[in-house]
Motif scaffolding. Structure first.
Motif, PDB file in Angstrom:
ATOM      1  N   ALA A 311      61.946  -5.479 -66.594  1.00 14.29           N
ATOM      2  CA  ALA A 311      61.421  -5.803 -65.271  1.00 14.29           C
ATOM      3  C   ALA A 311      60.254  -6.766 -65.409  1.00 14.29           C
ATOM      4  CB  ALA A 311      61.007  -4.530 -64.550  1.00 14.29           C
ATOM      5  N   GLY A 312      59.798  -7.325 -64.281  1.00 17.14           N
ATOM      6  CA  GLY A 312      58.853  -8.431 -64.311  1.00 17.14           C
ATOM      7  C   GLY A 312      57.613  -8.206 -65.154  1.00 17.14           C
ATOM      8  N   ARG A 313      56.902  -7.079 -64.941  1.00 19.70           N
ATOM      9  CA  ARG A 313      55.691  -6.840 -65.726  1.00 19.70           C
ATOM     10  C   ARG A 313      56.022  -6.665 -67.204  1.00 19.70           C
ATOM     11  NH1 ARG A 313      51.255  -2.810 -63.430  1.00 19.70           N
ATOM     12  NH2 ARG A 313      52.863  -1.269 -63.849  1.00 19.70           N
ATOM     13  N   ALA A 314      57.115  -5.976 -67.482  1.00 18.79           N
ATOM     14  CA  ALA A 314      57.534  -5.799 -68.870  1.00 18.79           C
ATOM     15  C   ALA A 314      57.895  -7.151 -69.494  1.00 18.79           C
ATOM     16  CB  ALA A 314      58.717  -4.838 -68.948  1.00 18.79           C
ATOM     17  N   ALA A 315      58.573  -8.016 -68.723  1.00 15.47           N
ATOM     18  CA  ALA A 315      58.925  -9.337 -69.235  1.00 15.47           C
ATOM     19  C   ALA A 315      57.689 -10.185 -69.483  1.00 15.47           C
ATOM     20  CB  ALA A 315      59.863 -10.040 -68.248  1.00 15.47           C
ATOM     21  N   ALA A 316      56.658 -10.038 -68.633  1.00 15.24           N
ATOM     22  CA  ALA A 316      55.426 -10.803 -68.816  1.00 15.24           C
ATOM     23  C   ALA A 316      54.759 -10.440 -70.141  1.00 15.24           C
ATOM     24  CB  ALA A 316      54.478 -10.548 -67.644  1.00 15.24           C
ATOM     25  N   VAL A 317      54.699  -9.143 -70.470  1.00 16.61           N
ATOM     26  CA  VAL A 317      54.132  -8.718 -71.747  1.00 16.61           C
ATOM     27  C   VAL A 317      55.008  -9.202 -72.899  1.00 16.61           C
ATOM     28  CG1 VAL A 317      53.424  -6.747 -73.148  1.00 16.61           C
ATOM     29  CG2 VAL A 317      53.063  -6.710 -70.681  1.00 16.61           C
ATOM     30  N   PHE A 318      56.307  -9.107 -72.726  1.00 17.20           N
ATOM     31  CA  PHE A 318      57.267  -9.553 -73.728  1.00 17.20           C
ATOM     32  C   PHE A 318      57.012 -11.022 -74.086  1.00 17.20           C
ATOM     33  CE2 PHE A 318      61.629 -11.149 -74.703  1.00 17.20           C
ATOM     34  CZ  PHE A 318      61.957 -10.302 -75.739  1.00 17.20           C
ATOM     35  N   ASP A 463      58.091  -0.594 -67.105  1.00 17.00           N
ATOM     36  CA  ASP A 463      56.653  -0.778 -67.312  1.00 17.00           C
ATOM     37  C   ASP A 463      56.335  -0.720 -68.794  1.00 17.00           C
ATOM     38  OD1 ASP A 463      54.068  -1.299 -66.613  1.00 17.00           O
ATOM     39  OD2 ASP A 463      53.556   0.740 -66.043  1.00 17.00           O
ATOM     40  N   ILE A 464      55.400  -1.581 -69.196  1.00 19.15           N
ATOM     41  CA  ILE A 464      54.953  -1.670 -70.582  1.00 19.15           C
ATOM     42  C   ILE A 464      53.436  -1.732 -70.572  1.00 19.15           C
ATOM     43  CG2 ILE A 464      54.831  -3.248 -72.561  1.00 19.15           C
ATOM     44  CD1 ILE A 464      57.731  -3.903 -72.186  1.00 19.15           C
ATOM     45  N   GLU A 521      62.236 -12.138 -58.409  1.00 23.47           N
ATOM     46  CA  GLU A 521      60.858 -11.828 -58.055  1.00 23.47           C
ATOM     47  C   GLU A 521      59.938 -11.941 -59.266  1.00 23.47           C
ATOM     48  OE1 GLU A 521      59.849 -11.252 -54.963  1.00 23.47           O
ATOM     49  OE2 GLU A 521      61.918 -11.548 -54.298  1.00 23.47           O
ATOM     50  N   LEU A 522      58.816 -12.670 -59.086  1.00 23.88           N
ATOM     51  CA  LEU A 522      57.808 -12.759 -60.125  1.00 23.88           C
ATOM     52  C   LEU A 522      56.840 -11.586 -60.013  1.00 23.88           C
ATOM     53  CD1 LEU A 522      56.916 -16.575 -59.987  1.00 23.88           C
ATOM     54  CD2 LEU A 522      58.344 -15.426 -61.661  1.00 23.88           C
ATOM     55  N   GLU A 523      56.500 -10.980 -61.145  1.00 23.80           N
ATOM     56  CA  GLU A 523      55.534  -9.896 -61.187  1.00 23.80           C
ATOM     57  C   GLU A 523      54.397 -10.258 -62.129  1.00 23.80           C
ATOM     58  OE1 GLU A 523      57.150  -6.040 -61.879  1.00 23.80           O
ATOM     59  OE2 GLU A 523      58.818  -6.310 -60.484  1.00 23.80           O
ATOM     60  N   VAL A 524      53.234  -9.608 -61.934  1.00 25.66           N
ATOM     61  CA  VAL A 524      52.008  -9.959 -62.642  1.00 25.66           C
ATOM     62  C   VAL A 524      51.566  -8.820 -63.538  1.00 25.66           C
ATOM     63  CG1 VAL A 524      49.559 -10.534 -62.373  1.00 25.66           C
ATOM     64  CG2 VAL A 524      51.253 -11.493 -60.792  1.00 25.66           C
ATOM     65  N   PHE A 525      51.165  -9.162 -64.752  1.00 33.28           N
ATOM     66  CA  PHE A 525      50.504  -8.233 -65.663  1.00 33.28           C
ATOM     67  C   PHE A 525      49.127  -8.804 -65.971  1.00 33.28           C
ATOM     68  CE2 PHE A 525      49.124  -6.516 -69.653  1.00 33.28           C
ATOM     69  CZ  PHE A 525      49.634  -5.241 -69.727  1.00 33.28           C
ATOM     70  N   ASN A 526      48.060  -8.054 -65.659  1.00 32.75           N
ATOM     71  CA  ASN A 526      46.690  -8.427 -66.009  1.00 32.75           C
ATOM     72  C   ASN A 526      46.212  -7.556 -67.157  1.00 32.75           C
ATOM     73  OD1 ASN A 526      45.957 -10.525 -64.157  1.00 32.75           O
ATOM     74  ND2 ASN A 526      45.887  -9.004 -62.523  1.00 32.75           N
ATOM     75  N   GLY A 527      45.567  -8.153 -68.138  1.00 29.11           N
ATOM     76  CA  GLY A 527      45.078  -7.364 -69.263  1.00 29.11           C
ATOM     77  C   GLY A 527      44.073  -8.137 -70.084  1.00 29.11           C
ATOM     78  N   PHE A 528      43.734  -7.586 -71.237  1.00 30.50           N
ATOM     79  CA  PHE A 528      42.856  -8.238 -72.192  1.00 30.50           C
ATOM     80  C   PHE A 528      43.609  -8.418 -73.496  1.00 30.50           C
ATOM     81  CE2 PHE A 528      38.418  -8.727 -70.850  1.00 30.50           C
ATOM     82  CZ  PHE A 528      38.514  -8.218 -69.560  1.00 30.50           C
ATOM     83  N   ALA A 544      62.106 -10.600 -63.885  1.00 32.75           N
ATOM     84  CA  ALA A 544      62.885  -9.721 -64.757  1.00 32.75           C
ATOM     85  C   ALA A 544      63.847 -10.562 -65.588  1.00 32.75           C
ATOM     86  CB  ALA A 544      63.662  -8.702 -63.923  1.00 32.75           C
ATOM     87  N   ILE A 545      64.089 -10.120 -66.826  1.00 34.13           N
ATOM     88  CA  ILE A 545      65.033 -10.838 -67.679  1.00 34.13           C
ATOM     89  C   ILE A 545      66.076  -9.867 -68.225  1.00 34.13           C
ATOM     90  CG2 ILE A 545      63.365 -12.608 -68.341  1.00 34.13           C
ATOM     91  CD1 ILE A 545      63.125 -11.223 -71.054  1.00 34.13           C
ATOM     92  N   LEU A 546      67.287 -10.370 -68.371  1.00 35.57           N
ATOM     93  CA  LEU A 546      68.364  -9.634 -69.040  1.00 35.57           C
ATOM     94  C   LEU A 546      68.578 -10.265 -70.401  1.00 35.57           C
ATOM     95  CD1 LEU A 546      70.847  -7.763 -69.308  1.00 35.57           C
ATOM     96  CD2 LEU A 546      72.155  -9.493 -68.040  1.00 35.57           C
ATOM     97  N   THR A 547      68.478  -9.466 -71.432  1.00 33.89           N
ATOM     98  CA  THR A 547      68.699  -9.955 -72.780  1.00 33.89           C
ATOM     99  C   THR A 547      69.841  -9.194 -73.429  1.00 33.89           C
ATOM    100  OG1 THR A 547      67.686 -10.291 -74.962  1.00 33.89           O
ATOM    101  CG2 THR A 547      66.915  -8.415 -73.682  1.00 33.89           C
ATOM    102  N   ALA A 548      70.623  -9.879 -74.238  1.00 34.23           N
ATOM    103  CA  ALA A 548      71.793  -9.266 -74.862  1.00 34.23           C
ATOM    104  C   ALA A 548      71.422  -8.350 -76.008  1.00 34.23           C
ATOM    105  CB  ALA A 548      72.756 -10.343 -75.359  1.00 34.23           C
ATOM    106  N   GLN A 549      70.237  -8.522 -76.586  1.00 32.03           N
ATOM    107  CA  GLN A 549      69.909  -7.761 -77.782  1.00 32.03           C
ATOM    108  C   GLN A 549      68.431  -7.387 -77.782  1.00 32.03           C
ATOM    109  OE1 GLN A 549      72.476  -7.067 -79.615  1.00 32.03           O
ATOM    110  NE2 GLN A 549      71.602  -5.980 -81.337  1.00 32.03           N
TER     111      GLN A 549
END
Length: 573
Positions: A311-318, A463-464, A521-528, A544-549
């Motif tokens: 999902a978006g926030r997880a993809a942003a951290v990824f 969520d990540i 939909e774009l999602e935001v992750f704020n962190g340090f 959000a992204i779909l990855t095969a592996q």
């Protein structure tokens, strides 16, 4: 190693026991704020003149940077206030360079221990909190002398090392030539009405405390005002400020097998009035509690490889971990780095429908304030947007004033926490896609990929909390991110199943090659984010992204059983 976290960490060295309204002192100093900058400029000119005339070798560049931080923090646990503090500090960084722009004392010593180019590193210098011009100049004088001596000594080592080792792969200069920046902005400030916030935080923590299965919890409001002053020998003269306000919610429990489980949510803003209302915070608390209760009953997952949706926030951290750190400019030059993308400018590194930008000038995304926003970087270079990947093709890197082959100028991404040397770092990393599908279509594509691979299920990461990555040659080029909410998505139509105990791992090039589709939909992750130049605030924005592996491994778990004693009832006597 680089690490991304949601924690609100700020280096501070002066503590005041009582709580006051953050920003009052900054406003009171507003009319006199130029005194600090003027003292810095006068002492820099004097030091540069004296050292140029009398020192051998003379400096070719000098800079003074002062970071003034005011922090107010209120925190509550178990329905009671447990912290109410305010802190204020001024921290000085002095930079002295000897040699010339092409080769100077900062050149990396090959075959030396890591960070050998900074033998005099001792952390930031505490400055007087008062605008006493004589005291300020005395501190500047003393540490300029120390920095110069260390720089001159280091230049001898650099020249010797340069003479006896083979030519570098990248013969770029050590320092870029930049136009002077003159920008005297207003000092930042923020007022926190402490008493209503105390009551609100106590109410929020009592709501978490109402769940006996939750063993620990913390609700906090943190407001940080950062004012920065910078002058250098090229003529740069900068004063600017930022405000960051965060409401952080944390709750933890444990499963019967000893695995520790937690949920963390945060709301970030550039001013208190942009924080969510009370109903929004309560909704987040109720979701956290429900998630923790479900996680306690969820099965622990086994190691897995296969398709997944992030999902978006997880993809942003990824993207932050596996891509963002590898396009930071200084990593393309250091021969200790893995240099994953150094030779790939003009080549396709992502699917052709994906573009990536870094834009520190952007303040909000989708109504959410971005932690990675700033106007001028920590080397006095004006921030500007950078197109890193265009339609899958690598175009640029995130540059500080350390040039690399093909990129001789900074693009405003030189960042650091006080006491560290600035390097190219991420700011607001934005992932966009020209081919998007709806959430339902993304799930359909996931099921198709599960069936194509002959799997029973795929995974959905909603969520990540953060992660880390290794970019150096001395270790495997791997990353690890920490999912919190992970679901099995079954190909046969069974309901999604929550699981626990997964760590997402992998290597960057393999991970990018598997991206199939993106959401709308774009999602935001704020962190340090922590790296060589310390902790800096960052944001990630992604669909959000779909990855095969994707690959997951079991995370460590504790051996302690859940508490044997029942929780005391709230309100019992």
């Amino acid at each position: 190693m680089n690490r991304l976290t949601k924690s609100f960490a700020v280096a501070l060295v002066v503590t005041v026991s009582s709580c006051y309204l953050a920003g009052e002192r900054a406003r009171a100093q507003g009319a006199d704020s130029s005194l600090l900058l003027r003292a810095m400029e006068e002492e820099l000119q004097r030091s540069m003149k004296e050292l140029s005339a009398n020192a051998d070798p003379p400096p070719y560049f000098m800079s003074y940077s002062v970071t003034e931080i005011e922090q107010t923090r209120l925190a509550s646990s178990y329905g009671a206030l447990r912290a109410g503090t305010s802190r204020r500090t001024r921290l000085l960084d002095v930079e002295v360079r000897v040699g010339d722009y092409q080769l100077d004392n900062t050149r990396e010593l090959r075959d030396a221990m890591p960070f050998a180019r900074l033998p005099d590193f001792s952390g930031p210098v505490a400055m007087p909190l008062e605008d006493d011009i004589d005291a300020i100049k005395s501190i500047l004088w003393l540490h300029t002398d120390r920095k110069y001596k260390a720089a001159a000594d280091q230049l001898v080592k650099v020249r010797t090392n340069h003479a006896v080792t083979v030519d570098e792969e990248d013969a770029s200069a050590d320092f870029s030539r930049e136009s002077p920046e003159v920008a005297i902005g207003p000092l930042a400030s923020v007022a926190i009405d402490a008493e209503p916030w105390r009551e609100r935080l106590k109410e929020y923590s009592a709501l978490l405390d109402s769940h006996p299965e939750i063993h620990e919890s913390d609700v906090a409001l943190t407001a940080v005002v950062t004012n920065k002053y910078l002058v250098n020998s090229e003529g740069t003269r900068v004063q600017h400020g930022t405000v960051q306000v965060r409401v952080g919610l944390y709750a933890a429990t444990s499963a019967d097998d000893g695995m520790e489980l937690y949920r963390y949510e945060s709301f970030d803003a550039h001013s208190p009035d942009r924080l969510p209302g009370e109903d929004g915070v309560r909704d987040a608390i109720n979701r956290m509690a429900a998630d923790l209760l479900a996680l306690r009953e969820a099965p622990a997952i086994e190691p897995y490889t296969g398709p997944a949706i992030l999902a978006g926030r997880a993809a942003a951290v990824f993207f932050h971990e596996i891509f963002g750190h590898r396009i930071e400019g200084h990593r393309q030059k250091s021969e200790r780095e893995g240099q994953t993308f150094t030779k790939k400018i003009g080549e396709r590194v992502l699917p052709e429908f994906v573009s990536v930008y870094s834009d520190p000038t952007r303040k909000q995304a989708g109504g959410t304030d971005l932690a990675g926003h700033y106007r001028i970087d920590d080397e006095g270079v004006r921030a500007r947007p950078v197109t890193v990947v265009e339609n899958g093709v690598l175009r640029s890197f995130l540059m500080s004033r350390s040039p690399v082959e093909g990129f001789v100028r900074s693009n405003g991404h030189g960042r650091r926490q006080p006491g560290r040397a600035p390097v190219g770092r991420q700011s607001n990393l934005i992932v966009e896609s020209s081919q998007t599908v709806s959430e339902s279509e993304l799930r359909e594509l996931l099921v198709e990929e599960i069936e194509r691979q002959g799997k029973e299920f795929g995974l959905l990461f909603t969520d990540i909390s953060g992660g880390f990555t290794f970019t150096g040659r001395g270790r495997p080029q791997v990353f690890q991110v920490t999912p919190i909410m992970v679901y099995r998505v079954y190909a046969d139509g069974r309901p999604d199943e929550l699981v626990r105990g997964a760590d997402l791992i992998g290597t960057p090039l393999a991970s990018f090659s598997g991206i199939i589709a993106t959401g709308t939909e774009l999602e935001v992750f704020n962190g340090f984010c922590g790296a060589e130049s310390g902790m800096v605030p960052v944001s990630g924005i992604a669909p959000a992204i779909l990855t095969a592996q994707i690959e997951i491994q079991k995370k460590p778990k504790g051996a302690d059983r859940p508490p044997l004693l029942p929780r005391p009832r709230r309100g019992s006597r």
